[in-house]
Design an enzyme around this catalytic site. Sequence first.
Site, PDB file in Angstrom:
ATOM      1  N   HIS A  90     -36.068  -1.872  46.082  1.00 49.26           N
ATOM      2  CA  HIS A  90     -36.856  -0.947  46.897  1.00 49.26           C
ATOM      3  C   HIS A  90     -35.945  -0.096  47.760  1.00 49.26           C
ATOM      4  O   HIS A  90     -34.777  -0.423  48.002  1.00 49.26           O
ATOM      5  CB  HIS A  90     -37.849  -1.715  47.782  1.00 49.26           C
ATOM      6  CG  HIS A  90     -37.186  -2.628  48.759  1.00 49.26           C
ATOM      7  ND1 HIS A  90     -36.741  -3.895  48.421  1.00 49.26           N
ATOM      8  CD2 HIS A  90     -36.874  -2.468  50.076  1.00 49.26           C
ATOM      9  CE1 HIS A  90     -36.187  -4.465  49.478  1.00 49.26           C
ATOM     10  NE2 HIS A  90     -36.246  -3.621  50.497  1.00 49.26           N
ATOM     11  N   TYR A 131     -26.996  -5.175  51.703  1.00 47.35           N
ATOM     12  CA  TYR A 131     -26.963  -4.127  52.710  1.00 47.35           C
ATOM     13  C   TYR A 131     -25.618  -4.150  53.443  1.00 47.35           C
ATOM     14  O   TYR A 131     -24.993  -5.212  53.594  1.00 47.35           O
ATOM     15  CB  TYR A 131     -28.059  -4.328  53.748  1.00 47.35           C
ATOM     16  CG  TYR A 131     -29.463  -4.085  53.249  1.00 47.35           C
ATOM     17  CD1 TYR A 131     -30.028  -2.813  53.277  1.00 47.35           C
ATOM     18  CD2 TYR A 131     -30.234  -5.138  52.763  1.00 47.35           C
ATOM     19  CE1 TYR A 131     -31.325  -2.592  52.833  1.00 47.35           C
ATOM     20  CE2 TYR A 131     -31.532  -4.929  52.322  1.00 47.35           C
ATOM     21  CZ  TYR A 131     -32.067  -3.651  52.359  1.00 47.35           C
ATOM     22  OH  TYR A 131     -33.345  -3.450  51.914  1.00 47.35           O
TER      23      TYR A 131
END
Length: 233
Positions: free
Chosen positions: A155, A103
């Site tokens: 995901h 991220y």
Amino acid sequence: MTLVYPVQSLAAHPPRLSPAYKSTVKRSPSKPLIPMRHTLSELTGPVYGHETVRASDHDLTVHGKGEPIGERIIVHGHVLDEDGRGVPNTLVELWQANSCGRYVHVVDQHPAPLDPNFTGAGRTQSDAQGYYRFITIKPGAYPWGNHHNAWRPAHIHFSVFGHSFVSRLVTQMYFPGDPLFPFDPIFNSVTDEKARNRMISSFDLENTKPDWALCYRFNIVLRGRNATPMENS
């Protein structure tokens, strides 16, 4: 869609305390919850963000100086109510790791490269039929330290806003056939198998764009017997 919130649909969501997911042990409520009746301001209050959605915000691949690294995909579907009707003008946001499983966040220190051409965040608004569509990069799995050799399945996080800011719902979309499903306590915190499978997208060959991007369909059902499990924590 009515403005009455049936409590029966809460059974589709994971419990706030899921001991296998370690952080829930400290952050879950220790006393019974107190139901709070929704007032008019909570049901009809302002929703932040609709007016700032830009035409390109749904395409996470066009905001850098070049193409992001990884597999380009299309993710689309409908935001639906409990009776299968599309919910129009819903603000849909997503955030995700890049193709390497990292991220863009200071807390994420996973030793995988950042992609200067991929921020991992996008937003769009559902149309009159509740339809939404994103173009993005398929995220990678990543280690998360919950237990020995713990890895999250690939995901995408989804956020949808209802009639007001306080009616925000958050869920996760997974990809079919992921070998990490049996080992992920977040995925398995949804104890009902049918409800758990509603978080898994379906491969959509019909809407795959030839020579350009594979496509996955993910419908978000807000409540009722076919509700998509949401994060209660």
